[in-house]
Motif scaffolding. Structure first.
Motif, PDB file in Angstrom:
ATOM      1  N   LEU A  67      87.524  -7.206  57.779  1.00 19.51           N
ATOM      2  CA  LEU A  67      87.223  -5.943  58.448  1.00 19.51           C
ATOM      3  C   LEU A  67      85.719  -5.750  58.587  1.00 19.51           C
ATOM      4  CD1 LEU A  67      89.520  -3.661  56.266  1.00 19.51           C
ATOM      5  CD2 LEU A  67      90.104  -4.674  58.456  1.00 19.51           C
ATOM      6  N   THR A  68      85.337  -5.084  59.648  1.00 16.71           N
ATOM      7  CA  THR A  68      83.948  -4.666  59.819  1.00 16.71           C
ATOM      8  C   THR A  68      83.966  -3.188  60.202  1.00 16.71           C
ATOM      9  OG1 THR A  68      83.306  -6.852  60.605  1.00 16.71           O
ATOM     10  CG2 THR A  68      81.810  -5.039  61.096  1.00 16.71           C
ATOM     11  N   VAL A  69      83.163  -2.394  59.512  1.00 12.07           N
ATOM     12  CA  VAL A  69      83.046  -0.971  59.829  1.00 12.07           C
ATOM     13  C   VAL A  69      81.702  -0.746  60.501  1.00 12.07           C
ATOM     14  CG1 VAL A  69      82.920   1.364  58.893  1.00 12.07           C
ATOM     15  CG2 VAL A  69      84.505  -0.290  57.898  1.00 12.07           C
ATOM     16  N   ARG A  70      81.732  -0.093  61.645  1.00 14.21           N
ATOM     17  CA  ARG A  70      80.517   0.280  62.370  1.00 14.21           C
ATOM     18  C   ARG A  70      80.415   1.799  62.353  1.00 14.21           C
ATOM     19  NH1 ARG A  70      78.232  -4.444  63.254  1.00 14.21           N
ATOM     20  NH2 ARG A  70      79.481  -5.979  64.340  1.00 14.21           N
ATOM     21  N   CYS A  71      79.315   2.300  61.781  1.00 14.91           N
ATOM     22  CA  CYS A  71      79.131   3.755  61.723  1.00 14.91           C
ATOM     23  C   CYS A  71      77.647   4.088  61.749  1.00 14.91           C
ATOM     24  CB  CYS A  71      79.795   4.335  60.478  1.00 14.91           C
ATOM     25  SG  CYS A  71      79.113   3.763  58.923  1.00 14.91           S
ATOM     26  N   ASN A  72      77.379   5.358  61.927  1.00 13.52           N
ATOM     27  CA  ASN A  72      75.999   5.835  61.911  1.00 13.52           C
ATOM     28  C   ASN A  72      75.452   5.797  60.491  1.00 13.52           C
ATOM     29  OD1 ASN A  72      76.223   6.385  64.639  1.00 13.52           O
ATOM     30  ND2 ASN A  72      76.764   8.525  64.308  1.00 13.52           N
ATOM     31  N   VAL A  73      74.143   5.839  60.390  1.00 16.00           N
ATOM     32  CA  VAL A  73      73.521   5.930  59.075  1.00 16.00           C
ATOM     33  C   VAL A  73      73.842   7.292  58.477  1.00 16.00           C
ATOM     34  CG1 VAL A  73      71.678   4.302  59.626  1.00 16.00           C
ATOM     35  CG2 VAL A  73      71.333   6.747  60.029  1.00 16.00           C
ATOM     36  N   ASN A  82      81.777   9.554  63.001  1.00 13.03           N
ATOM     37  CA  ASN A  82      82.306   8.722  64.073  1.00 13.03           C
ATOM     38  C   ASN A  82      82.065   7.270  63.709  1.00 13.03           C
ATOM     39  OD1 ASN A  82      83.158  10.793  65.930  1.00 13.03           O
ATOM     40  ND2 ASN A  82      80.979  11.235  66.182  1.00 13.03           N
ATOM     41  N   ALA A  83      83.148   6.552  63.499  1.00 15.46           N
ATOM     42  CA  ALA A  83      83.033   5.156  63.123  1.00 15.46           C
ATOM     43  C   ALA A  83      84.189   4.382  63.736  1.00 15.46           C
ATOM     44  CB  ALA A  83      83.051   5.012  61.605  1.00 15.46           C
ATOM     45  N   LYS A  84      84.019   3.075  63.782  1.00 17.36           N
ATOM     46  CA  LYS A  84      85.073   2.195  64.275  1.00 17.36           C
ATOM     47  C   LYS A  84      85.267   1.069  63.270  1.00 17.36           C
ATOM     48  CE  LYS A  84      84.607   3.169  69.134  1.00 17.36           C
ATOM     49  NZ  LYS A  84      85.613   4.162  69.208  1.00 17.36           N
ATOM     50  N   LEU A  85      86.528   0.686  63.130  1.00 18.99           N
ATOM     51  CA  LEU A  85      86.904  -0.427  62.269  1.00 18.99           C
ATOM     52  C   LEU A  85      87.256  -1.588  63.175  1.00 18.99           C
ATOM     53  CD1 LEU A  85      87.751  -1.406  59.360  1.00 18.99           C
ATOM     54  CD2 LEU A  85      90.035  -0.682  60.003  1.00 18.99           C
ATOM     55  N   GLN A  86      86.567  -2.705  63.037  1.00 21.40           N
ATOM     56  CA  GLN A  86      86.890  -3.893  63.817  1.00 21.40           C
ATOM     57  C   GLN A  86      87.839  -4.756  62.995  1.00 21.40           C
ATOM     58  OE1 GLN A  86      82.912  -5.360  64.609  1.00 21.40           O
ATOM     59  NE2 GLN A  86      82.945  -4.412  66.624  1.00 21.40           N
ATOM     60  N   TRP A  87      89.014  -5.029  63.591  1.00 27.33           N
ATOM     61  CA  TRP A  87      90.056  -5.784  62.891  1.00 27.33           C
ATOM     62  C   TRP A  87      90.946  -6.468  63.917  1.00 27.33           C
ATOM     63  CZ3 TRP A  87      95.425  -4.065  62.579  1.00 27.33           C
ATOM     64  CH2 TRP A  87      96.212  -4.874  61.770  1.00 27.33           C
ATOM     65  N   ASN A  88      91.168  -7.749  63.751  1.00 29.37           N
ATOM     66  CA  ASN A  88      92.045  -8.523  64.640  1.00 29.37           C
ATOM     67  C   ASN A  88      91.652  -8.382  66.106  1.00 29.37           C
ATOM     68  OD1 ASN A  88      93.625  -9.699  62.715  1.00 29.37           O
ATOM     69  ND2 ASN A  88      95.434  -8.493  63.128  1.00 29.37           N
ATOM     70  N   GLY A  89      90.365  -8.358  66.388  1.00 22.14           N
ATOM     71  CA  GLY A  89      89.903  -8.246  67.764  1.00 22.14           C
ATOM     72  C   GLY A  89      90.031  -6.856  68.360  1.00 22.14           C
ATOM     73  N   GLU A  90      90.417  -5.885  67.569  1.00 17.81           N
ATOM     74  CA  GLU A  90      90.558  -4.508  68.037  1.00 17.81           C
ATOM     75  C   GLU A  90      89.495  -3.628  67.397  1.00 17.81           C
ATOM     76  OE1 GLU A  90      94.522  -2.665  68.007  1.00 17.81           O
ATOM     77  OE2 GLU A  90      95.236  -4.583  67.222  1.00 17.81           O
ATOM     78  N   GLU A  91      89.186  -2.531  68.066  1.00 18.75           N
ATOM     79  CA  GLU A  91      88.338  -1.496  67.476  1.00 18.75           C
ATOM     80  C   GLU A  91      89.202  -0.273  67.256  1.00 18.75           C
ATOM     81  OE1 GLU A  91      84.722  -0.536  69.485  1.00 18.75           O
ATOM     82  OE2 GLU A  91      83.699  -2.214  68.563  1.00 18.75           O
ATOM     83  N   LEU A  92      89.397   0.090  65.999  1.00 24.30           N
ATOM     84  CA  LEU A  92      90.211   1.242  65.638  1.00 24.30           C
ATOM     85  C   LEU A  92      89.300   2.401  65.236  1.00 24.30           C
ATOM     86  CD1 LEU A  92      92.716  -0.670  63.331  1.00 24.30           C
ATOM     87  CD2 LEU A  92      93.014  -0.132  65.744  1.00 24.30           C
ATOM     88  N   PRO A  93      89.525   3.604  65.776  1.00 27.30           N
ATOM     89  CA  PRO A  93      88.679   4.736  65.379  1.00 27.30           C
ATOM     90  C   PRO A  93      88.923   5.098  63.911  1.00 27.30           C
ATOM     91  CG  PRO A  93      90.474   5.467  66.788  1.00 27.30           C
ATOM     92  CD  PRO A  93      90.558   3.975  66.725  1.00 27.30           C
ATOM     93  N   LEU A  94      87.872   5.456  63.222  1.00 25.43           N
ATOM     94  CA  LEU A  94      87.958   5.861  61.818  1.00 25.43           C
ATOM     95  C   LEU A  94      87.583   7.329  61.667  1.00 25.43           C
ATOM     96  CD1 LEU A  94      86.496   2.960  59.673  1.00 25.43           C
ATOM     97  CD2 LEU A  94      88.835   3.770  59.757  1.00 25.43           C
ATOM     98  N   ASN A  95      88.096   8.172  62.514  1.00 28.70           N
ATOM     99  CA  ASN A  95      87.794   9.585  62.351  1.00 28.70           C
ATOM    100  C   ASN A  95      88.645  10.201  61.265  1.00 28.70           C
ATOM    101  OD1 ASN A  95      90.228   9.651  63.672  1.00 28.70           O
ATOM    102  ND2 ASN A  95      89.477  10.733  65.464  1.00 28.70           N
ATOM    103  N   GLY A  96      89.751   9.549  60.869  1.00 30.09           N
ATOM    104  CA  GLY A  96      90.521   9.929  59.696  1.00 30.09           C
ATOM    105  C   GLY A  96      91.289  11.224  59.770  1.00 30.09           C
ATOM    106  N   GLY A  97      91.304  11.878  60.866  1.00 32.82           N
ATOM    107  CA  GLY A  97      91.977  13.173  60.953  1.00 32.82           C
ATOM    108  C   GLY A  97      91.004  14.199  61.451  1.00 32.82           C
ATOM    109  N   SER A  98      91.495  15.361  61.733  1.00 39.11           N
ATOM    110  CA  SER A  98      90.617  16.346  62.368  1.00 39.11           C
ATOM    111  C   SER A  98      90.586  17.685  61.668  1.00 39.11           C
ATOM    112  CB  SER A  98      91.078  16.540  63.811  1.00 39.11           C
ATOM    113  OG  SER A  98      92.402  16.984  63.833  1.00 39.11           O
ATOM    114  N   SER A  99      91.056  17.768  60.423  1.00 37.47           N
ATOM    115  CA  SER A  99      91.033  19.091  59.788  1.00 37.47           C
ATOM    116  C   SER A  99      89.859  19.242  58.869  1.00 37.47           C
ATOM    117  CB  SER A  99      92.327  19.327  59.026  1.00 37.47           C
ATOM    118  OG  SER A  99      92.552  18.325  58.080  1.00 37.47           O
TER     119      SER A  99
END
Length: 99
Positions: A67-73, A82-99
């Motif tokens: 896995l690779t996580v891309r996020c702001n400092v 706001n971050a993205k998880l790179q896995w299996n050639g996909e970019e998955l959002p890592l916002n984790g929910g909105s509450s």
């Protein structure tokens, strides 16, 4: 910051307490990325609960994760992750929910 990859709940959610960060005592709902959660967990036979069936981690799948996580400092904006998880050639959002 927290990147939830899995939980023991059947839907990959958890509740997070943030009182030490922002003083709010209400719990925040967070969700694991569905595709990853489904890949690294399995139904736990015999673990029925009031809220549904629990899941266990698949140790063999965990060991193979790349896995690779891309996020702001880090910054002072507690409510803006706001971050993205790179896995299996996909970019998955890592916002984790909105509450």
């Amino acid at each position: 910051d927290l990147a939830l990859l899995a939980s023991s709940t059947g839907d990959g959610t958890c509740f997070l307490e943030t009182a030490n960060l922002d003083g709010e005592t209400n719990l925040k709902l967070r969700e694991a990325p569905e595709a990853l959660f489904n890949r690294i967990t399995r139904w736990a036979p015999g673990h029925e609960t009031e809220g549904g069936t629990l899941k266990d981690l698949k140790d063999d799948e965990i060991a193979k994760l790349a896995l690779t996580v891309r996020c702001n400092v880090p910054d002072a904006f507690l409510y803006d992750f706001n971050a993205k998880l790179q896995w299996n050639g996909e970019e998955l959002p890592l916002n984790g929910g909105s509450s």
